[in-house]
Write a protein that holds these residues in place. Structure first.
Motif, short mmCIF file in Angstrom:
data_model
loop_
_atom_site.label_atom_id
_atom_site.label_comp_id
_atom_site.label_asym_id
_atom_site.label_seq_id
_atom_site.Cartn_x
_atom_site.Cartn_y
_atom_site.Cartn_z
N ASP A 240 -0.30 3.86 5.89
CA ASP A 240 -0.95 5.09 6.45
C ASP A 240 -2.16 6.05 5.15
O ASP A 240 -2.76 6.49 5.46
N ILE A 241 -1.35 5.63 3.87
CA ILE A 241 -2.08 6.18 2.81
C ILE A 241 -3.20 6.24 2.96
O ILE A 241 -4.62 6.28 2.49
N GLN B 265 -3.49 8.34 -3.60
CA GLN B 265 -4.33 8.79 -5.75
C GLN B 265 -3.83 10.07 -5.73
O GLN B 265 -4.19 11.05 -4.53
N PHE C 108 7.07 -2.00 -3.19
CA PHE C 108 8.19 -1.63 -4.31
C PHE C 108 9.92 -1.65 -3.96
O PHE C 108 9.78 -1.43 -2.48
N ARG D 255 9.02 -1.38 3.98
CA ARG D 255 7.89 -0.96 3.64
C ARG D 255 7.40 -1.71 2.60
O ARG D 255 6.12 -1.59 2.21
N GLU E 239 7.92 5.77 10.38
CA GLU E 239 6.75 6.45 8.90
C GLU E 239 6.63 5.89 6.75
O GLU E 239 5.58 5.76 7.03
N LEU F 153 4.00 3.71 5.34
CA LEU F 153 3.92 4.67 4.71
C LEU F 153 2.59 4.20 3.68
O LEU F 153 1.70 5.06 3.90
N PRO F 154 2.38 3.28 3.13
CA PRO F 154 0.92 2.53 2.00
C PRO F 154 -0.41 2.60 3.11
O PRO F 154 -1.15 2.62 2.62
N ARG G 137 -2.01 -0.74 -6.49
CA ARG G 137 -0.47 -0.56 -5.97
C ARG G 137 -0.40 -0.28 -4.57
O ARG G 137 0.70 -1.41 -4.06
N ARG G 138 -0.94 0.28 -3.87
CA ARG G 138 -1.11 0.48 -2.67
C ARG G 138 -1.84 -0.71 -1.87
O ARG G 138 -0.53 -0.95 -1.15
N THR H 141 -2.67 11.16 6.92
CA THR H 141 -1.23 11.12 6.55
C THR H 141 -0.24 12.23 5.55
O THR H 141 0.49 12.91 5.48
N ALA I 146 3.96 5.73 -6.73
CA ALA I 146 4.12 4.53 -7.01
C ALA I 146 3.58 3.36 -5.72
O ALA I 146 3.30 2.43 -6.17
N VAL I 147 3.38 4.06 -4.58
CA VAL I 147 3.28 3.14 -3.40
C VAL I 147 1.58 3.67 -3.04
O VAL I 147 1.04 3.43 -2.02
N GLY I 148 1.02 4.52 -3.68
CA GLY I 148 -0.31 4.17 -3.37
C GLY I 148 -1.43 5.09 -3.39
O GLY I 148 -2.57 5.27 -2.57
N ALA J 152 -4.77 2.05 -6.04
CA ALA J 152 -5.00 0.92 -4.68
C ALA J 152 -4.72 0.29 -4.84
O ALA J 152 -4.40 -0.54 -3.80
#
Lengths: 863, 267
Positions: free
Chosen positions: B129-130, A775, B107, B172, B122, B126-127, B101-102, A492, A771-773, B99
């Motif tokens: 995928d990250i 790093q 949110f 999401r 996507e 997103l979270p 939060r993810r 990503t 915010a959504v993670g 991590a």
């Protein structure tokens, strides 16, 4: 309005500094070269005036060729180079008004250590050279007259045979001792000498780093010329006699083949030839300065565009409050003006540093400059401000016009200023620029003379602008391809970077364009250099049949005694030895170089392919290359007039023609013809062919032994000779690349600038990701990958444009010289792509750090 | 569980998703010191939809930011999760907070909720995928069906309406199965129809999927979708209302406003 401009300018100090930096570097480079040239000009002019300050009249042999001027590289003064007989001194001294008249003797002399006595069982070795090999090694006759620029500094002047004095600079640098036993290599071979004193040259330690050896006048004549010969005669006037008066009196007693010049004329001649030499040196350096400025203009334009995009609301508010379009436009222009002035001022200061640096660089190469301050001409200051501010203003013009187009309603809406340029217009104008640029380049290479550089340069600029204009149209698909490995390798994060690099094609393109220019030029020269190098390998290899080439290198490539060739002829297992001598002449009114060779064995040492006529080099016969014959529309059997510097016009008959040969050149005459027209009968190159391949090692070691008394000469086989010639191309390429690094550094600043501004622009977006993670480390990787993609995109464009330039350059050169073919350095160009990726990583350091430090809460909570 | 004199303790007996214990948040220092949260203790039970309300400056956003590990706290504890998995988030460094939060928090913001460069699908994943986690396709489909976005998955945010964008944000938040979803004025930028869609979805995710949702809002009708409303004023919890109605919340807010006015003397 002005206050608003200033406020917004100073509120963005970092951006101001970054955009000014591009100007600072560009202006610095240009002014640096100006300062350096002015400084060199003044110090050398001072030096020359100092040398000839007591000279009233100079007598030298007249040249039959127009415009020979002073040849600085050999250290010889103008004229034909033919010596003046010492017997002329008597009549000149008898002229009323002559206070003193002295013969100058000057020639090629290399200082070496005393050769070591041969050790049994070991091959004899050449004595190590002590002269500075980056400058012409000069020998002169010492005389105590006031006309001489040499002033004894320590020890005694050379008095007995075998005594020498050397310049203070060499003495200190090589840690010599007075009384030390040394040797000197001249055209007469190697002579043992003893160091008895040191001297200064005018007021400096030596002549720009060149090693000077002073002999007694008889030694100097014997070693450097012939006994009874002088290089020229310098005359000092008695009090009350003007230079012009004395000149006309002397002219009356001197035979017509000699010319008389006043001291003033000599000083002017030296200054003129110096200015000419320095002028091209300065133009060469300045070209790189202007390239840097051109690159800088892209960065400034981009920076202003981004600043305006970020200030849309602010500008719209101003418009809503009643500011006119003109006022908005003017506020941007004023901002650019300020950046330009600040950048120029800093650039001027930086240029001073550049000049000092370049001077030090010359010193490192052994070109020592006479002491003296740096010259800051008013013109330099003017040039700095003009180019600095004009470049900035031009670069800001587009952004200023766009700023004025911001509608007042934008203040109420959260709109992003998206460029509304018409795609068709962009394609059209980009393609037009590109086509015009290509046409100019091809035209420029066809044009002869000084205008060509301007046309080609303008064409290159147009190509760059054209590609930069078209680039936004292709950046998205190209970056999709470039970014594919990153998107799959980094998941990503890679995909986000790729999208970021693709989202604003204009911005990405103009950032990449700056890098494109630098890399295009580097790769163009790489393509050109590789092609030339390959051609040299092929052509030098093809032109030679000789197994060994004996010649000097660099400034030691001075003619040497024909005795050596005689010696080599007597060696066993040697089947052919040929001497090569070169002379500058005019043939049917145009300048030309003729090569003189031994007719016997010529085709054994040179791979000369007959085209027409006979290879008969008897008497006044001449061979010409088939290209020359065709160009001049001559016929075999025709007689042409060759004008020699010393003897004037001589008829030569074209006996035959040969196919292009690198060593034979264009005109070949017999050695006897050369000897009849040139007083100094010395060889430049000797070619040796061994009788059998089996004899090669023995012949080589025999030649090496024969060269012991010639420390300035080397023996090389075909491969080494070709490799050495190719190495020279590498050195020039290295220098050009080093100078272009400047433009690449500026382009890297451009990437830093764009990314920093992008990070600021995307604060909320990055905040959301955090915010959504996402790093911190991932954030940094994201910015870094984006930088790599932009930089590699710039690299791809650069390589594409550079390949074309390189091809055009090679093509033009090939057409000009019927020499060379196109070779593409794939590996090297791939390395350039990798380098651009690395530049991206470097450029991303600060922006990535900034992005990873963004305060998540502030970023998303500010609504 | 300790509680201050000024705050009404709102501890619960069932399993708790997030618990703030004696939470203090102070901005600035010295004369400019502002106490945003003044010893707040509050529980958010698993499977409950809680709305936090209060007048401007009451500290409701600060409370949410602290609970969501977006802001640091000055004193007290924030405990996230149930039983053995309970974590005091004040003890975590930035890397582990990120991590957290993810992986455990969802949110939904008032605006700028989506990345413009990514498609709706996507953005939703997103979270995950990250984190490099695999998307549970069945769950993804269920969530997308719930927000009714099946035909919009390939669109970019700029091609979606405000309501659709906010539903993407909801999806999401939900797709990584977080312990709790925080929504900051999720309907602040939406018209009433779009608001109703988003709030209805949040309500269903709690009732049907057992999700825990904490929402900050100033809109009484939005608050009426919640199971419980917690009222904040001057950094303290002043009241609580279960099974709220829009009118009831409005009345309570009016009294809070007048109370604030009388205390400040400035409104």
């Amino acid at each position: 309005m002005l206050r608003t401009t200033l406020r917004s300018l100073f509120a963005r100090k970092l951006r101001l500094v970054l955009s000014a930096l591009a100007i600072v570097l560009g202006v610095g480079f240009v002014t640096g070269t100006l300062v350096l040239t002015d400084t060199l000009n003044r110090t050398f002019n001072n030096l020359f005036s100092d040398i000839d300050k007591n000279t009233s009249v100079k007598i030298r042999a007249k040249s039959n060729l127009a415009d020979t001027g002073a040849d600085q590289s050999s250290g010889a003064s103008g004229g034909s180079g033919r010596p003046v007989p010492a017997s002329l001194l008597g009549p000149v001294r008898a002229v009323p008004g002559v206070a003193e008249a002295e013969g100058t003797v000057q020639g090629f002399a290399v200082l070496t250590e005393r050769p070591a006595p041969p050790v049994a069982g070991q091959p004899p070795r050449q004595a190590p050279i002590l002269s500075n090999e980056n400058a012409p090694p000069i020998g002169v006759a010492f005389n105590a007259s006031t006309l001489s620029p040499l002033h004894v500094d320590s020890g005694t002047p050379p008095a007995a045979a075998g005594d020498i004095a050397v310049d203070r600079g060499t003495f200190d640098q090589k840690k010599l001792r007075l009384g030390q036993n040394l040797a000197v290599a001249t055209q007469s071979g190697l002579s043992d000498v003893r160091l008895v004193g040191t001297f200064r040259f005018g007021s400096s330690n030596n002549l720009a780093g060149a090693t000077l050896i002073a002999f007694t006048p008889p030694d100097a004549q014997r070693l450097l010329l012939q006994p009874g010969q002088l290089t020229d005669i310098t005359v000092g006037a008695a009090p009350g006699v003007t230079q012009e008066e004395l000149q006309s009196r002397i002219a009356a007693v001197v035979p017509p083949e000699y010319e008389t010049l006043t001291g003033k004329q000599i000083i002017k001649e030296n200054a003129d030839s110096l200015a000419k030499g320095l002028g091209s040196f300065s133009t060469f350096l300045q070209a790189f300065g202007y390239i840097s400025l051109f690159v800088g203009a892209f960065i400034i334009s981009n920076t202003f565009s981004m600043l305006i995009a970020q200030r849309v609301r602010e500008l719209a508010l101003l418009r809503a409050l009643g500011a006119s379009k003109r006022q908005v436009r003017r506020s941007v222009i004023v901002e650019a003006l300020l950046v330009g002035v600040v950048g120029s001022t800093l650039g001027l200061a930086f240029g001073f540093g550049v000049a000092v640096l370049l001077k030090a660089l010359l010193g490192a190469f052994g070109v020592e400059l006479p002491a003296g301050g740096v010259v800051f001409a008013p013109r330099t200051v003017l040039v700095a401000y003009v180019i600095g501010t004009v470049t900035t203003l031009l670069a800001a013009l587009g952004p200023a016009i766009r700023a004025a187009r911001v509608p007042p309603i934008a203040a109420m809406r959260d709109v992003e200023m998206s460029p509304t340029g018409n795609l068709r217009n962009r394609t059209l104008s980009g393609a037009t620029l590109l086509a015009a640029g290509v046409a100019l380049i091809l035209l420029g290479f066809g044009v002869q003379g000084s205008g060509a550089l301007g046309i080609v340069g303008g064409g290159a600029a147009a190509v760059f602008l054209g590609v930069a204009t078209l680039s936004p149209l292709i950046s998205r698909p190209v970056i999709k391809v470039i970014g594919a490995p990153f998107a799959s390798g980094f998941g990503t994060v890679g995909r986000l970077s790729q999208e970021n690099a693709r989202r604003n094609p204009r911005r990405t393109s103009s950032t990449a364009a700056a890098l494109m220019i630098g890399l295009a030029l580097v790769s163009a020269f790489s393509v050109f250099g590789t092609s030339i190098k390959t051609s040299i390998r092929d052509l030098f290899g093809e032109s030679l049949k000789a197994d060994f080439i004996v010649t000097g290198g660099g400034f030691n490539q001075q003619p040497f005694s024909p005795e050596l060739a005689g010696q080599l002829r007597r060696l066993p297992d040697v089947s052919a030895v040929s001497q090569l001598r070169f002379a500058q002449v005019t043939i049917d009114g145009t300048k030309a170089n003729v090569n003189a060779v031994n007719p016997e064995g010529l085709t054994d040492v040179l791979n000369l392919q007959r085209e027409e006529g006979r290879f008969d080099l008897a008497g006044q016969n001449m061979l010409v290359s088939s290209k020359v014959l065709a160009d001049k529309k001559w016929k075999v059997g025709q007689t042409v007039t060759v004008r020699w510097a010393e003897t004037g016009d001589r008829p030569f008959q074209i006996a035959g023609t040969f196919q292009q040969n690198q060593l034979a050149g264009e005109y070949v005459v017999p050695l006897s013809a050369y000897d009849a027209n040139v007083t100094t009968k010395l060889d430049s190159i000797v070619l040796v062919k061994a009788a059998t391949p089996a004899a090669l090692p023995a012949v080589r070691s025999a030649i090496t032994q024969a060269l012991v008394p010639y420390p300035n000469l080397d023996v090389r086989d075909q491969k080494e000779f070709v490799a050495d010639n190719a190495r020279q191309i590498d050195q020039i390429l290295g220098l050009v690349t080093a100078l272009l690094t400047f433009a690449i550094v500026i382009a890297t600043f451009g990437i830093i600038n764009t990314l920093l501004l992008s990070v600021v622009e995307r604060t909320r977006e990055i905040g959301l990701l955090r915010a959504v993670g996402l790093q911190r480390r991932q954030t940094r990787v994201m910015i870094r990958l984006e930088a790599i993609m932009i930089a590699v995109y710039g690299g791809v464009l650069g390589l594409a444009v550079g390949s074309f330039f390189g091809w055009a350059l090679t093509h033009a050169f090939t057409k000009e010289s019927e020499f060379g073919s196109f070779h593409y350095p794939f590996v090297q160009l791939f390395i350039f792509l990798l380098v651009s990726g690395v530049l991206g990583v470097l450029a991303a350091i600060i922006p990535a750090w900034r992005a990873s430090r963004i305060n998540v809460l502030q970023a998303i909570a500010t609504t | 569980m300790s509680s201050s004199m000024s705050a009404t303790p709102l501890t619960k007996t069932g399993p708790v998703a997030v618990r703030a214990a004696d939470l203090v948040k102070v901005y600035g220092a010295g004369e400019t010191e502002v106490v945003a949260l003044d010893h707040v203790t509050v529980d958010f039970p698993v499977g409950e939809f809680t709305a936090i309300m209060g007048p401007s400056g009451s500290g409701k956003s600060t409370l949410m930011h602290c609970l969501a590990a977006l802001d640091s706290i000055s004193a007290g504890q924030i405990l996230l999760g149930v039983g053995d998995e309970q974590i005091d988030i004040a003890t975590l460094n930035d890397k582990r907070l990120t991590a957290l939060r993810r992986d455990r928090i969802g949110f939904i913001f008032q605006q700028f909720n989506l990345l413009p460069t990514l498609t709706a699908a996507e953005n939703i994943t997103l979270p995950l995928d990250i984190a490099g986690r695999k998307v549970d396709q069945a769950w993804f489909d269920q969530v997308v069906t719930a927000v009714d976005l099946h035909d919009r998955l390939k669109h970019r945010p700029t091609e979606l309406s405000g309501g659709q964008q906010q539903r993407v944000a909801c999806a999401r938040a939900l797709v990584s199965r977080p312990a709790v979803i925080f929504a900051d004025e999720p309907t602040g930028n939406l018209d009433s129809t779009a608001s109703a869609e988003v709030l209805g979805f949040l309500q269903r995710s709690v009732r049907e999927l057992g999700q825990t949702v904490v929402m900050v809002t100033h809109d009484p009708s939005a608050a009426s979708y919640a199971d419980r409303v917690v009222f904040l004023a001057d950094g303290k919890i002043v009241d609580e209302m279960t099974s709220p109605t829009a009118d009831g919340v409005l009345d309570r807010m009016k009294s809070l406003d007048s109370r604030t006015t009388s205390v400040d003397g400035s409104r």
